[in-house]
Design a protein around this motif. Structure first.
Motif, mmCIF file in Angstrom:
data_model
loop_
_atom_site.group_PDB
_atom_site.id
_atom_site.type_symbol
_atom_site.label_atom_id
_atom_site.label_comp_id
_atom_site.label_asym_id
_atom_site.label_seq_id
_atom_site.Cartn_x
_atom_site.Cartn_y
_atom_site.Cartn_z
ATOM 1 N N ILE A 1 14.439 13.227 -78.190
ATOM 2 C CA ILE A 1 15.019 11.927 -77.835
ATOM 3 C C ILE A 1 14.913 11.689 -76.333
ATOM 4 N N LEU A 2 15.166 12.742 -75.544
ATOM 5 C CA LEU A 2 15.107 12.607 -74.083
ATOM 6 C C LEU A 2 13.698 12.250 -73.613
ATOM 7 N N ILE A 3 12.693 12.860 -74.232
ATOM 8 C CA ILE A 3 11.305 12.545 -73.868
ATOM 9 C C ILE A 3 11.025 11.059 -74.094
ATOM 10 N N GLU A 4 11.494 10.534 -75.221
ATOM 11 C CA GLU A 4 11.297 9.109 -75.500
ATOM 12 C C GLU A 4 12.090 8.242 -74.536
ATOM 13 N N LEU A 5 13.311 8.665 -74.191
ATOM 14 C CA LEU A 5 14.128 7.906 -73.239
ATOM 15 C C LEU A 5 13.419 7.802 -71.893
ATOM 16 N N TYR A 6 12.875 8.899 -71.417
ATOM 17 C CA TYR A 6 12.157 8.874 -70.138
ATOM 18 C C TYR A 6 10.974 7.899 -70.185
ATOM 19 N N LYS A 7 10.285 7.875 -71.319
ATOM 20 C CA LYS A 7 9.161 6.943 -71.460
ATOM 21 C C LYS A 7 9.653 5.494 -71.432
ATOM 22 N N ILE A 8 10.828 5.249 -72.019
ATOM 23 C CA ILE A 8 11.415 3.902 -71.991
ATOM 24 C C ILE A 8 11.769 3.502 -70.569
ATOM 25 N N LEU A 9 12.415 4.413 -69.839
ATOM 26 C CA LEU A 9 12.814 4.119 -68.463
ATOM 27 C C LEU A 9 11.609 3.893 -67.555
ATOM 28 N N ASP A 10 10.473 4.487 -67.907
ATOM 29 C CA ASP A 10 9.256 4.340 -67.097
ATOM 30 C C ASP A 10 8.538 3.013 -67.328
ATOM 31 N N LEU A 11 8.965 2.267 -68.341
ATOM 32 C CA LEU A 11 8.318 0.990 -68.634
ATOM 33 C C LEU A 11 8.670 -0.052 -67.582
ATOM 34 N N LYS A 12 7.684 -0.810 -67.137
ATOM 35 C CA LYS A 12 7.965 -1.849 -66.133
ATOM 36 C C LYS A 12 8.849 -2.954 -66.719
ATOM 37 N N ASN A 13 8.837 -3.120 -68.038
ATOM 38 C CA ASN A 13 9.652 -4.158 -68.671
ATOM 39 C C ASN A 13 11.090 -3.729 -68.942
ATOM 40 N N PHE A 14 11.408 -2.455 -68.743
ATOM 41 C CA PHE A 14 12.778 -1.998 -69.044
ATOM 42 C C PHE A 14 13.805 -2.762 -68.216
ATOM 43 N N ILE A 15 13.441 -3.136 -67.014
ATOM 44 C CA ILE A 15 14.352 -3.850 -66.114
ATOM 45 C C ILE A 15 14.827 -5.160 -66.739
ATOM 46 N N HIS A 16 14.057 -5.686 -67.729
ATOM 47 C CA HIS A 16 14.394 -6.956 -68.376
ATOM 48 C C HIS A 16 15.126 -6.754 -69.704
ATOM 49 N N LEU A 17 15.626 -5.551 -69.960
ATOM 50 C CA LEU A 17 16.239 -5.232 -71.256
ATOM 51 C C LEU A 17 17.334 -6.222 -71.643
ATOM 52 N N ASN A 18 18.151 -6.647 -70.689
ATOM 53 C CA ASN A 18 19.283 -7.527 -71.003
ATOM 54 C C ASN A 18 18.849 -8.908 -71.499
ATOM 55 N N GLU A 19 17.575 -9.238 -71.330
ATOM 56 C CA GLU A 19 17.088 -10.544 -71.781
ATOM 57 C C GLU A 19 16.921 -10.594 -73.300
ATOM 58 N N SER A 20 16.934 -9.422 -73.947
ATOM 59 C CA SER A 20 16.860 -9.361 -75.409
ATOM 60 C C SER A 20 18.163 -8.782 -75.951
ATOM 61 N N THR A 21 18.968 -9.644 -76.557
ATOM 62 C CA THR A 21 20.259 -9.200 -77.108
ATOM 63 C C THR A 21 20.059 -8.100 -78.136
ATOM 64 N N TYR A 22 19.031 -8.249 -78.969
ATOM 65 C CA TYR A 22 18.787 -7.267 -80.030
ATOM 66 C C TYR A 22 18.410 -5.907 -79.454
ATOM 67 N N LEU A 23 17.432 -5.878 -78.564
ATOM 68 C CA LEU A 23 16.977 -4.597 -78.007
ATOM 69 C C LEU A 23 18.083 -3.922 -77.208
ATOM 70 N N LYS A 24 18.851 -4.717 -76.481
ATOM 71 C CA LYS A 24 19.972 -4.151 -75.717
ATOM 72 C C LYS A 24 20.999 -3.531 -76.666
ATOM 73 N N GLU A 25 21.280 -4.213 -77.773
ATOM 74 C CA GLU A 25 22.258 -3.708 -78.744
ATOM 75 C C GLU A 25 21.796 -2.381 -79.351
ATOM 76 N N ILE A 26 20.543 -2.324 -79.802
ATOM 77 C CA ILE A 26 20.035 -1.104 -80.425
ATOM 78 C C ILE A 26 19.961 0.027 -79.404
ATOM 79 N N PHE A 27 19.474 -0.284 -78.201
ATOM 80 C CA PHE A 27 19.407 0.739 -77.144
ATOM 81 C C PHE A 27 20.796 1.307 -76.867
ATOM 82 N N SER A 28 21.819 0.447 -76.808
ATOM 83 C CA SER A 28 23.191 0.888 -76.525
ATOM 84 C C SER A 28 23.753 1.740 -77.654
ATOM 85 N N LEU A 29 23.367 1.434 -78.887
ATOM 86 C CA LEU A 29 23.831 2.235 -80.021
ATOM 87 C C LEU A 29 23.205 3.623 -80.005
#
Length: 420
Positions: A218-246
């Motif tokens: 899971i940590l390996i995947e999390l690091y890959k998510i954080l490395d995405l240039k689009n991660f900074i825009h996560l809050n713009e998608s209610t759905y993705l933010k909700e699932i990520f937070s869960l």
């Protein structure tokens, strides 16, 4: 401006000189083809390197699918310039390492039995069946050494439309390996934020399955998510933010991403900064995160230092002013530049004007080097021994306190103090 021009030039180069034209890769494919007729395709590129090639992005990791098994691969490359590493031989994966390349070769396979974490596989030579066991259509696009595409799952169409789609039934794909939920979120952040209802339902029904997955994966995947240039825009998608937070409840400060967006264009925001900006709080959440995922000692050290200095920054109004050169000496400029970014993300009353002024102050400040060492002390009459370290530390403290200045008389007094 320079970065934009540099990236544009590299895109042009990739168009005219695609990655698969490298001589070393041609050698690898020729080796894998030895003994087979030209009608038999023994190897193809697959996964991220093909996606990035098709979207004209920089190719870094190179995965190769092959009909040869691990023992056959090892035998073919044992007397070559490639080092053969048995990185995942249980899963049919061999890594070839040379001075310029690192290649992961995996035998074609199909799943016989799965439990949501691991799969029992059978090695095959059927490219269609191999594609059917993969997670998403965009990850089942194959490319041969001549640049020819084999696309049994129509992944190129989905890639063109920025569509991340499970192969076959999403429910079945997820139940085979629950980590695919996290991977789905990663690719959705990478390409777009729209999720069709079937995938949405399958993900929400299977979120508890993630508990079966090792924290390491899971940590390996999390690091890959954080490395995405689009991660900074996560809050713009209610759905993705909700699932990520869960999935990652430790990140309960995602609103700080909105602050980071304000300085994103002229700041180098990396994984380390994101972890600190999103985890550091009054509850020492970063310590819980480090323990839960057993992060590396380097990450723990970085997070603890950021947390410690963030606390000092809150307590000391002169941290970035009168005490700036001292803090640069104790930590270095890059750490303070990053701390300034983290502070802006966390402290809502910290204005953009103050952030910019402090950044300029950090960049223009002097850096100091402590040049007194054991040889200097011996030359000035001190006997070598265990006490020397304490003397050097005391001299350094006085040097810092006196604005990075200390006289020979002061040094002599300290030596005398510890010599008596």
């Amino acid at each position: 401006m320079f970065d934009l021009s540099f990236n544009f030039i590299n895109k042009i180069k990739r168009n005219f000189f695609p990655f698969y034209k490298k001589k070393e890769l041609k050698f690898v494919f020729d080796k894998l083809q030895e003994g087979f007729s030209p009608d038999t395709t023994t190897a193809r590129f697959v996964g991220g390197c093909v996606r990035k090639h098709l979207t004209n992005d920089e190719v870094d990791d190179i995965d190769i699918a092959t009909i040869l098994n691990a023992d056959e691969i090892k035998e073919r490359f044992k007397d070559t310039d490639f080092e053969v590493v048995e990185t995942g031989i249980k899963h049919g994966t061999i890594t070839l390492v040379s001075e310029n390349l690192k290649l992961e070769l995996t035998t074609l396979r199909k799943d016989i039995e799965t439990d949501g974490r691991h799969a029992e596989v059978e090695y095959i030579d059927d490219w269609q069946l191999d594609s059917e066991r993969r997670d998403f259509t965009i990850n089942a696009i194959y490319l041969d050494i001549n640049g020819n595409i084999f696309d049994p799952q129509m992944g190129t169409v989905d890639l063109k439309n920025n569509n991340v789609k499970f192969i076959g039934d999403p429910q079945k794909r997820i139940e085979e390996d629950y980590l695919r939920i996290v991977r789905f979120i990663r690719f959705k952040i990478m390409y777009n934020d729209k999720v069709e209802s079937t995938s949405n339902d399958a993900i929400k029904q299977n979120l508890n399955g993630i508990k079966k997955i090792s924290k390491e994966r899971i940590l390996i995947e999390l690091y890959k998510i954080l490395d995405l240039k689009n991660f900074i825009h996560l809050n713009e998608s209610t759905y993705l933010k909700e699932i990520f937070s869960l999935i990652f409840p430790e990140f309960d400060n995602l609103k700080r991403l909105n602050r980071l967006l304000k300085i994103y264009d002229y700041s180098r925001i990396n994984r380390k900064i994101l972890l600190a900006a999103l985890l550091i709080d009054e509850k020492n959440n970063h310590e819980y995160f480090g323990h839960k995922y057993n992060v590396s000692n380097d990450i723990k050290k970085d997070l603890n230092l950021f947390a410690k200095n963030f606390k000092l920054l809150k307590e000391n109004k002169e941290f970035f002013k009168r005490d700036l050169e001292k803090n640069i000496y104790l930590n270095d400029k890059l750490h303070l530049i990053n701390l300034n970014i983290i502070n802006f993300a966390i402290e809502t009353k910290y204005e953009l004007k103050d952030f910019s002024e402090n950044l300029k102050r950090i960049l223009s400040s002097k850096t100091h080097k402590f040049t007194i060492d054991g040889k200097y002390l011996i030359k000035h009459g001190m006997q070598q021994g265990a006490i020397m370290g304490k003397v050097l530390k005391k001299i350094e403290e006085e040097w810092i306190k006196n604005n990075f200045k200390i006289s020979k008389n002061q040094i002599h007094e300290i030596i005398q103090l510890y010599s008596n």
